[in-house]
Design a protein around this motif. Structure first.
Motif, mmCIF file in Angstrom:
data_model
loop_
_atom_site.group_PDB
_atom_site.id
_atom_site.type_symbol
_atom_site.label_atom_id
_atom_site.label_comp_id
_atom_site.label_asym_id
_atom_site.label_seq_id
_atom_site.Cartn_x
_atom_site.Cartn_y
_atom_site.Cartn_z
ATOM 1 N N GLY A 28 0.824 -1.210 0.000
ATOM 2 C CA GLY A 28 0.000 0.000 0.000
ATOM 3 C C GLY A 28 0.854 1.255 0.000
ATOM 4 O O GLY A 28 1.849 1.343 -0.723
ATOM 5 N N GLU A 29 0.483 2.195 0.857
ATOM 6 C CA GLU A 29 1.190 3.482 0.897
ATOM 7 C C GLU A 29 2.612 3.374 1.458
ATOM 8 O O GLU A 29 3.407 4.291 1.305
ATOM 9 C CB GLU A 29 0.390 4.498 1.704
ATOM 10 N N GLY A 31 4.850 1.234 0.346
ATOM 11 C CA GLY A 31 5.710 1.007 -0.807
ATOM 12 C C GLY A 31 5.590 -0.411 -1.317
ATOM 13 O O GLY A 31 4.643 -1.130 -0.993
ATOM 14 N N TYR A 74 4.580 -1.854 7.841
ATOM 15 C CA TYR A 74 3.292 -2.278 7.286
ATOM 16 C C TYR A 74 2.478 -3.047 8.331
ATOM 17 O O TYR A 74 1.287 -2.796 8.506
ATOM 18 C CB TYR A 74 3.524 -3.135 6.043
ATOM 19 N N LYS A 77 1.081 -0.620 10.832
ATOM 20 C CA LYS A 77 -0.038 0.140 10.241
ATOM 21 C C LYS A 77 -1.319 -0.690 10.262
ATOM 22 O O LYS A 77 -2.373 -0.198 10.670
ATOM 23 C CB LYS A 77 0.319 0.534 8.806
#
Length: 86
Positions: A28-29, A31, A74, A77
């Motif tokens: 996702g955001e 990378g 990740y 998150k």
């Protein structure tokens, strides 16, 4: 840290020890990564609608420090998002 890979059962069954070289993973955001994986556990499953698939538990093979940090970011998150929904 390990990863589960799902694939259609029609493909050849990987055995524990099967190597996945240059495997692309999108985070996702955070990378994306290209890593080497090794299959350590393979299970074939059938869903309620008779769709067969395989879950292949994999381990990361010699990840760099930067790769390990991205994976951990990740995971953190996703955990924060899950706690926020509770």
């Amino acid at each position: 840290v390990c990863l589960a890979v799902y694939e259609p059962a029609e493909k050849g069954k990987p055995l524990p020890g099967t190597a996945y070289r240059d495997f692309g993973i999108g985070l996702g955001e955070i990378g994306s990564l290209t890593v080497d994986l090794e299959a350590i556990h393979v299970v074939e499953t059938t869903t309620r609608n008779n769709t067969r698939s395989r879950r292949c538990g994999c381990r990361f093979v010699d990840p760099s420090s930067a790769t390990a940090m991205m994976i951990q970011r990740y995971i953190n998150k996703i955990e924060r998002e899950q706690k926020a929904r509770m």
